[in-house]
Design a protein around this motif. Structure first.
Motif, mmCIF file in Angstrom:
data_model
loop_
_atom_site.group_PDB
_atom_site.id
_atom_site.type_symbol
_atom_site.label_atom_id
_atom_site.label_comp_id
_atom_site.label_asym_id
_atom_site.label_seq_id
_atom_site.Cartn_x
_atom_site.Cartn_y
_atom_site.Cartn_z
ATOM 1 N N GLU A 167 0.823 -1.202 0.000
ATOM 2 C CA GLU A 167 0.000 0.000 0.000
ATOM 3 C C GLU A 167 0.862 1.259 0.000
ATOM 4 O O GLU A 167 0.546 2.239 -0.686
ATOM 5 C CB GLU A 167 -0.923 -0.004 1.223
ATOM 6 C CG GLU A 167 -1.985 -1.090 1.202
ATOM 7 C CD GLU A 167 -3.022 -0.865 0.104
ATOM 8 O OE1 GLU A 167 -3.654 0.203 0.117
ATOM 9 O OE2 GLU A 167 -3.187 -1.743 -0.756
ATOM 10 N N ARG A 168 1.949 1.250 0.756
ATOM 11 C CA ARG A 168 2.840 2.415 0.782
ATOM 12 C C ARG A 168 3.421 2.671 -0.605
ATOM 13 O O ARG A 168 3.481 3.807 -1.068
ATOM 14 C CB ARG A 168 3.977 2.205 1.788
ATOM 15 C CG ARG A 168 3.530 2.200 3.238
ATOM 16 C CD ARG A 168 4.712 2.156 4.160
ATOM 17 N NE ARG A 168 5.502 3.378 4.058
ATOM 18 C CZ ARG A 168 6.651 3.575 4.687
ATOM 19 N NH1 ARG A 168 7.149 2.620 5.466
ATOM 20 N NH2 ARG A 168 7.303 4.702 4.551
ATOM 21 N N VAL A 169 3.857 1.605 -1.266
ATOM 22 C CA VAL A 169 4.424 1.758 -2.605
ATOM 23 C C VAL A 169 3.365 2.282 -3.571
ATOM 24 O O VAL A 169 3.619 3.188 -4.377
ATOM 25 C CB VAL A 169 5.007 0.415 -3.099
ATOM 26 C CG1 VAL A 169 5.419 0.519 -4.566
ATOM 27 C CG2 VAL A 169 6.198 0.007 -2.246
ATOM 28 N N LEU A 170 2.148 1.738 -3.498
ATOM 29 C CA LEU A 170 1.084 2.146 -4.418
ATOM 30 C C LEU A 170 0.715 3.614 -4.258
ATOM 31 O O LEU A 170 0.538 4.330 -5.252
ATOM 32 C CB LEU A 170 -0.156 1.287 -4.186
ATOM 33 C CG LEU A 170 -0.177 -0.116 -4.799
ATOM 34 C CD1 LEU A 170 -1.450 -0.840 -4.381
ATOM 35 C CD2 LEU A 170 -0.088 -0.047 -6.315
ATOM 36 N N TYR A 171 0.587 4.075 -3.008
ATOM 37 C CA TYR A 171 0.014 5.399 -2.777
ATOM 38 C C TYR A 171 1.040 6.493 -2.496
ATOM 39 O O TYR A 171 0.683 7.670 -2.483
ATOM 40 C CB TYR A 171 -1.020 5.323 -1.640
ATOM 41 C CG TYR A 171 -2.195 4.464 -2.035
ATOM 42 C CD1 TYR A 171 -3.063 4.869 -3.047
ATOM 43 C CD2 TYR A 171 -2.416 3.226 -1.435
ATOM 44 C CE1 TYR A 171 -4.127 4.077 -3.434
ATOM 45 C CE2 TYR A 171 -3.484 2.423 -1.820
ATOM 46 C CZ TYR A 171 -4.339 2.860 -2.825
ATOM 47 O OH TYR A 171 -5.390 2.069 -3.214
ATOM 48 N N GLN A 172 2.303 6.119 -2.322
ATOM 49 C CA GLN A 172 3.330 7.128 -2.112
ATOM 50 C C GLN A 172 4.186 7.362 -3.359
ATOM 51 O O GLN A 172 5.113 8.164 -3.334
ATOM 52 C CB GLN A 172 4.221 6.755 -0.925
ATOM 53 C CG GLN A 172 3.476 6.790 0.406
ATOM 54 C CD GLN A 172 4.373 6.493 1.594
ATOM 55 O OE1 GLN A 172 5.583 6.633 1.528
ATOM 56 N NE2 GLN A 172 3.760 6.081 2.696
ATOM 57 N N THR A 173 3.889 6.648 -4.431
ATOM 58 C CA THR A 173 4.590 6.853 -5.693
ATOM 59 C C THR A 173 3.572 7.094 -6.796
ATOM 60 O O THR A 173 2.395 6.755 -6.664
ATOM 61 C CB THR A 173 5.446 5.638 -6.074
ATOM 62 O OG1 THR A 173 4.582 4.502 -6.310
ATOM 63 C CG2 THR A 173 6.447 5.290 -4.986
ATOM 64 N N HIS A 174 4.029 7.686 -7.898
ATOM 65 C CA HIS A 174 3.212 7.855 -9.099
ATOM 66 C C HIS A 174 3.892 7.144 -10.272
ATOM 67 O O HIS A 174 5.110 7.281 -10.467
ATOM 68 C CB HIS A 174 3.032 9.330 -9.444
ATOM 69 C CG HIS A 174 2.034 10.036 -8.587
ATOM 70 N ND1 HIS A 174 2.322 10.501 -7.327
ATOM 71 C CD2 HIS A 174 0.720 10.342 -8.805
ATOM 72 C CE1 HIS A 174 1.257 11.067 -6.815
ATOM 73 N NE2 HIS A 174 0.265 10.985 -7.684
ATOM 74 N N SER A 175 3.097 6.417 -11.018
ATOM 75 C CA SER A 175 3.591 5.776 -12.246
ATOM 76 C C SER A 175 2.393 5.485 -13.123
ATOM 77 O O SER A 175 1.250 5.474 -12.650
ATOM 78 C CB SER A 175 4.343 4.478 -11.931
ATOM 79 O OG SER A 175 3.499 3.562 -11.247
ATOM 80 N N GLY A 176 2.656 5.242 -14.405
ATOM 81 C CA GLY A 176 1.549 4.934 -15.303
ATOM 82 C C GLY A 176 0.783 3.699 -14.882
ATOM 83 O O GLY A 176 -0.443 3.654 -14.900
ATOM 84 N N GLY A 177 1.497 2.655 -14.480
ATOM 85 C CA GLY A 177 0.890 1.409 -14.027
ATOM 86 C C GLY A 177 1.816 0.720 -13.046
ATOM 87 O O GLY A 177 2.991 1.090 -12.906
ATOM 88 N N VAL A 178 1.297 -0.289 -12.365
ATOM 89 C CA VAL A 178 2.052 -1.011 -11.335
ATOM 90 C C VAL A 178 1.815 -2.499 -11.486
ATOM 91 O O VAL A 178 0.692 -2.931 -11.788
ATOM 92 C CB VAL A 178 1.625 -0.573 -9.919
ATOM 93 C CG1 VAL A 178 2.284 -1.437 -8.841
ATOM 94 C CG2 VAL A 178 1.950 0.901 -9.674
#
Length: 476
Positions: free
Chosen positions: A393-404
């Motif tokens: 969750e930290r990685v998902l919501y503390q970073t921005h990228s086109g997709g994950v």
């Protein structure tokens, strides 16, 4: 080389032909601005039959352009995703085309509201060389599904594939529906300057800036798929062999010549040796040898070979540890290479790599890894390897990228029900699936009333009646 030279020699003629086709497509759209679902589905099914019937010719053409690319890799990475995309779209298209009912406020009743989806008109698509089939067919399917006329500009770096696609599409579709432009960068420049109703570009960020400037002159909306430096973050607990294998697959596909390939790895400092060993074993399992290996994709041309070799030399001269995973270069087969201890001033850390080189950056705590990612331009993809839900969750919501992707690489691009696109310097807009249909459609608002007009109560002259109505509806 001969085919490329021919393209260069006849660029002025090609540019004029391209402009004439654009005018004809505009006229064709005006004469039939709303293709039926049946018509669109017929176009898509015709495209599907072409890919199936000409599969071998397409595979061979791509192999010739690359110098070597496995037939199986082309089928997995280009043929099958294109077919699946068409099947997915055909199955859902009638539902996508239906008007969407919307609500109407009490003050405006009785009335109805809906959104109808209209084709934009003439769509331009600039296709890169790294996946010359998949990155032509994907946008083409979305644009046709939305009912548009489409012009494709194919890459001069894949002349055999580009000419084959031009021939095949020309045999099945009129130029007023689908046209293909070939030629040098000069043709590409002229193509981007046409007043399209939408323009989609996939390629380098530097070229994307030019495309956007050219489109701005015509107020043409753009979708830009630009790539960037996509990180892979390895957690402190994930099984290293599992993470290394999946990163190796993502980096090995098309010899790293993929816009969403892992561009560098962030690994806990205490696990660096484990990753180096596991990654070497994973790559060498995928490719037991380099020489004469039909599964090992070549770098597209000598220019790209020299660029990648210069990255290695620059990194070595600036203090990085270079670990080639195979012996020396074999033709245009560039060995997979690990680059340890890279610094920010190295070209390999400043530019998108687009090849089988993998820098490895170490970190102490996950906060340090996230800070490293967020202080850099937003990438097209981000990969995280670890099963801790809170850390995910930290990685998902503390970073921005086109997709994950969590615990994988590349595979989000193959999901037709997920939008594909960048953010920030990795691009703007998205397509694939329903999002692709929406990108190439105009969502037109429609408000309908009958003979009863309750809104007359708010017409002038104003007085106590309107004040009471407004209070009763909204302010009490």
């Amino acid at each position: 080389m001969v085919a490329q030279q021919e393209h260069l020699d006849c660029s002025p003629q090609q540019i004029e032909q391209m402009r004439e086709v654009f005018v004809r497509q505009q006229a064709a759209f005006r004469s039939d601005p709303m293709l039926s679902a049946e018509h669109r589905i017929t176009l898509l099914k015709t495209l599907r039959r072409m890919i199936v019937q000409e599969k071998s010719a397409l595979v061979d053409a791509i192999r010739v352009d690359f110098g070597n690319r496995s037939a199986d890799e082309t089928i997995v990475a280009e043929i099958l995703p294109s077919l699946h995309n068409i099947d997915y779209t055909v199955k859902r298209l009638r539902r996508w085309m239906k008007p969407s009912r919307r609500s109407v406020g009490m003050l405006f009743q009785p009335a109805s509201a809906r959104v109808v989806y209209q084709p934009l008109g003439v769509v331009g698509v600039i296709v890169p060389w790294n996946y010359p089939l998949f990155l032509a067919i994907g946008p083409l399917v979305s644009a046709l599904a939305a009912g548009n006329r489409v012009m494709l500009k194919l890459s001069e770096a894949t002349p055999v594939t580009s000419q084959l696609l031009k021939t095949l599409l020309g045999q099945l579709f009129s130029e007023e529906m689908i046209s293909v432009s070939l030629g040098s960068a000069e043709v590409g420049v002229a193509f981007s300057q046409q007043p399209f109703d939408h323009l989609l570009f996939t390629g380098a960020t530097s070229v994307g800036r030019y495309v956007m400037r050219a489109a701005a002159e015509n107020l043409t909306p753009v979708t830009l798929e630009l790539g960037g430096k996509s990180p892979a973050i390895i957690s402190s607990t994930v099984p290293m062999a599992q993470a290394a294998e999946r990163i190796a697959f993502g980096k090995a596909m098309n010899a790293g010549q993929t816009c969403v390939a892992p561009d560098y790895v962030l690994v806990p400092r205490t696990r660096l040796d484990d990753f180096t060993t596991a990654y070497r074993e994973a790559i060498q399992h995928l490719f037991p040898k380099l020489e004469d290996n039909p599964d090992y994709t070549s770098i597209i041309n000598e220019r790209q070979i020299k660029r990648l070799a210069a990255y290695i030399l620059d990194a070595e001269q600036k203090g990085a540890q270079i670990i080639p995973l195979f012996p020396a270069l074999q033709g245009r087969r560039l060995p997979h290479t690990l680059i340890l201890n890279p610094s920010d001033d190295m070209e390999v850390m400043r530019e998108e790599i687009f090849g089988p080189l993998l820098p490895v950056v170490t970190y102490e705590r996950i906060e340090e890894a996230l800070h490293y990612v967020t202080e850099r331009p937003r990438p097209l993809a981000l990969y995280y390897f670890g099963d801790d839900r809170k850390e995910q969750e930290r990685v998902l919501y503390q970073t921005h990228s086109g997709g994950v992707c969590l615990n994988d690489t590349l595979m989000h691009v193959a999901q037709d029900d997920l939008p594909f696109g960048g953010v920030g310097q990795s691009g703007m807009g998205h397509y694939h699936g329903h999002e692709g249909f929406l990108t190439f459609s105009h969502a037109k608002s429609v408000f309908s009333k009958g003979g009863i007009n309750s809104a007359r109560l708010i017409y002038p002259p104003y007085g106590k009646t309107i004040q009471k109505i407004i209070y009763w509806l909204y302010l009490r």
